[in-house]
Scaffold this motif. Structure first.
Motif, PDB file in Angstrom:
ATOM      1  N   THR A   1     -11.033   4.737  -0.608  1.00  0.00           N
ATOM      2  CA  THR A   1     -10.667   4.149   0.670  1.00  0.00           C
ATOM      3  C   THR A   1      -9.316   3.446   0.569  1.00  0.00           C
ATOM      4  N   LEU A   2      -8.764   3.143   1.710  1.00  0.00           N
ATOM      5  CA  LEU A   2      -7.519   2.370   1.738  1.00  0.00           C
ATOM      6  C   LEU A   2      -7.726   1.019   1.053  1.00  0.00           C
ATOM      7  N   ASN A   3      -8.837   0.358   1.338  1.00  0.00           N
ATOM      8  CA  ASN A   3      -9.086  -0.956   0.738  1.00  0.00           C
ATOM      9  C   ASN A   3      -9.215  -0.878  -0.782  1.00  0.00           C
ATOM     10  N   GLU A   4      -9.937   0.131  -1.290  1.00  0.00           N
ATOM     11  CA  GLU A   4     -10.053   0.303  -2.743  1.00  0.00           C
ATOM     12  C   GLU A   4      -8.681   0.510  -3.370  1.00  0.00           C
ATOM     13  N   THR A   5      -7.879   1.310  -2.711  1.00  0.00           N
ATOM     14  CA  THR A   5      -6.556   1.634  -3.245  1.00  0.00           C
ATOM     15  C   THR A   5      -5.651   0.416  -3.228  1.00  0.00           C
ATOM     16  N   LYS A   6      -5.677  -0.346  -2.149  1.00  0.00           N
ATOM     17  CA  LYS A   6      -4.837  -1.547  -2.086  1.00  0.00           C
ATOM     18  C   LYS A   6      -5.254  -2.564  -3.140  1.00  0.00           C
ATOM     19  N   LEU A   7      -6.553  -2.685  -3.408  1.00  0.00           N
ATOM     20  CA  LEU A   7      -7.000  -3.569  -4.485  1.00  0.00           C
ATOM     21  C   LEU A   7      -6.467  -3.090  -5.828  1.00  0.00           C
ATOM     22  N   PHE A   8      -6.533  -1.789  -6.067  1.00  0.00           N
ATOM     23  CA  PHE A   8      -6.042  -1.213  -7.309  1.00  0.00           C
ATOM     24  C   PHE A   8      -4.541  -1.430  -7.467  1.00  0.00           C
ATOM     25  N   LEU A   9      -3.800  -1.270  -6.362  1.00  0.00           N
ATOM     26  CA  LEU A   9      -2.347  -1.443  -6.389  1.00  0.00           C
ATOM     27  C   LEU A   9      -1.928  -2.902  -6.349  1.00  0.00           C
ATOM     28  N   ARG A  10      -2.868  -3.787  -6.044  1.00  0.00           N
ATOM     29  CA  ARG A  10      -2.600  -5.219  -5.849  1.00  0.00           C
ATOM     30  C   ARG A  10      -1.650  -5.451  -4.683  1.00  0.00           C
ATOM     31  N   VAL A  11      -1.900  -4.712  -3.604  1.00  0.00           N
ATOM     32  CA  VAL A  11      -1.125  -4.848  -2.371  1.00  0.00           C
ATOM     33  C   VAL A  11      -1.951  -5.684  -1.412  1.00  0.00           C
ATOM     34  N   ASP A  12      -1.395  -6.804  -0.948  1.00  0.00           N
ATOM     35  CA  ASP A  12      -2.158  -7.677  -0.054  1.00  0.00           C
ATOM     36  C   ASP A  12      -1.553  -7.792   1.345  1.00  0.00           C
ATOM     37  N   HIS A  13      -0.769  -6.815   1.729  1.00  0.00           N
ATOM     38  CA  HIS A  13      -0.193  -6.781   3.071  1.00  0.00           C
ATOM     39  C   HIS A  13      -0.479  -5.422   3.691  1.00  0.00           C
ATOM     40  N   ASP A  14      -0.242  -5.315   4.983  1.00  0.00           N
ATOM     41  CA  ASP A  14      -0.525  -4.067   5.702  1.00  0.00           C
ATOM     42  C   ASP A  14       0.723  -3.243   5.987  1.00  0.00           C
ATOM     43  N   ASP A  15       1.873  -3.694   5.537  1.00  0.00           N
ATOM     44  CA  ASP A  15       3.143  -3.052   5.870  1.00  0.00           C
ATOM     45  C   ASP A  15       3.221  -1.595   5.437  1.00  0.00           C
ATOM     46  N   GLU A  16       2.557  -1.237   4.349  1.00  0.00           N
ATOM     47  CA  GLU A  16       2.687   0.117   3.801  1.00  0.00           C
ATOM     48  C   GLU A  16       1.390   0.925   3.910  1.00  0.00           C
ATOM     49  N   ASP A  17       0.493   0.504   4.770  1.00  0.00           N
ATOM     50  CA  ASP A  17      -0.787   1.204   4.901  1.00  0.00           C
ATOM     51  C   ASP A  17      -0.609   2.680   5.236  1.00  0.00           C
ATOM     52  N   THR A  18       0.314   2.996   6.119  1.00  0.00           N
ATOM     53  CA  THR A  18       0.498   4.381   6.534  1.00  0.00           C
ATOM     54  C   THR A  18       0.900   5.260   5.353  1.00  0.00           C
ATOM     55  N   ILE A  19       1.842   4.808   4.551  1.00  0.00           N
ATOM     56  CA  ILE A  19       2.280   5.616   3.407  1.00  0.00           C
ATOM     57  C   ILE A  19       1.201   5.660   2.331  1.00  0.00           C
ATOM     58  N   ILE A  20       0.453   4.583   2.162  1.00  0.00           N
ATOM     59  CA  ILE A  20      -0.632   4.577   1.164  1.00  0.00           C
ATOM     60  C   ILE A  20      -1.714   5.578   1.571  1.00  0.00           C
ATOM     61  N   VAL A  21      -2.040   5.629   2.854  1.00  0.00           N
ATOM     62  CA  VAL A  21      -3.029   6.607   3.331  1.00  0.00           C
ATOM     63  C   VAL A  21      -2.537   8.032   3.068  1.00  0.00           C
ATOM     64  N   THR A  22      -1.249   8.280   3.291  1.00  0.00           N
ATOM     65  CA  THR A  22      -0.677   9.597   3.007  1.00  0.00           C
ATOM     66  C   THR A  22      -0.771   9.908   1.518  1.00  0.00           C
ATOM     67  N   MET A  23      -0.474   8.932   0.674  1.00  0.00           N
ATOM     68  CA  MET A  23      -0.569   9.125  -0.773  1.00  0.00           C
ATOM     69  C   MET A  23      -2.008   9.395  -1.200  1.00  0.00           C
ATOM     70  N   ILE A  24      -2.971   8.709  -0.594  1.00  0.00           N
ATOM     71  CA  ILE A  24      -4.382   8.943  -0.910  1.00  0.00           C
ATOM     72  C   ILE A  24      -4.747  10.391  -0.599  1.00  0.00           C
ATOM     73  N   GLY A  25      -4.330  10.871   0.559  1.00  0.00           N
ATOM     74  CA  GLY A  25      -4.621  12.260   0.933  1.00  0.00           C
ATOM     75  C   GLY A  25      -4.005  13.252  -0.023  1.00  0.00           C
ATOM     76  N   ALA A  26      -2.740  13.042  -0.381  1.00  0.00           N
ATOM     77  CA  ALA A  26      -2.057  13.955  -1.302  1.00  0.00           C
ATOM     78  C   ALA A  26      -2.692  13.917  -2.691  1.00  0.00           C
ATOM     79  N   ALA A  27      -2.997  12.717  -3.177  1.00  0.00           N
ATOM     80  CA  ALA A  27      -3.607  12.589  -4.502  1.00  0.00           C
ATOM     81  C   ALA A  27      -5.007  13.196  -4.517  1.00  0.00           C
ATOM     82  N   THR A  28      -5.753  12.993  -3.436  1.00  0.00           N
ATOM     83  CA  THR A  28      -7.094  13.575  -3.346  1.00  0.00           C
ATOM     84  C   THR A  28      -7.022  15.098  -3.403  1.00  0.00           C
ATOM     85  N   ASP A  29      -6.111  15.683  -2.637  1.00  0.00           N
ATOM     86  CA  ASP A  29      -5.948  17.140  -2.653  1.00  0.00           C
ATOM     87  C   ASP A  29      -5.582  17.644  -4.041  1.00  0.00           C
ATOM     88  N   ALA A  30      -4.632  16.966  -4.691  1.00  0.00           N
ATOM     89  CA  ALA A  30      -4.176  17.401  -6.014  1.00  0.00           C
ATOM     90  C   ALA A  30      -5.292  17.302  -7.052  1.00  0.00           C
TER      91      ALA A  30
END
Length: 89
Positions: free
Chosen positions: A6-35
């Protein structure tokens, strides 16, 4: 197929505590999941994703997040995914 983290799991892993980059993180999750799913085709997508699959996705997202020009697999990713790989002979 749904993403394995999830986005929340990923942000915890990345230690990101803001919402500014949520859109790009979601895109990265999709790409990494596919790969990762391209390698770990033995998991059929039902039930909870195996921990090793989640870690491979999280590691790949971290590489993309911190080195925006890289889509490289994570160190040790092959050892996480090989048990989930189906080899056709």
């Amino acid at each position: 197929m749904p993403d394995v983290v999830t986005l929340n799991e990923t942000k915890l892993f990345l230690r990101v505590d803001h919402d500014d980059e949520d859109t790009i993180i979601v895109t990265m999750i999709g790409a990494a999941t596919d790969a990762v799913r391209d390698v770990a085709e033995a998991w059929d997508g039902t039930g909870d994703a195996p921990a090793r699959l989640k870690m491979a996705v999280l590691t790949r997202v971290a590489i993309m997040f911190y080195d925006r020009a890289s889509t490289a697999p994570g160190a040790g990713e092959d050892r996480l995914l090989l048990p989930l790989r189906t080899l056709e002979i």
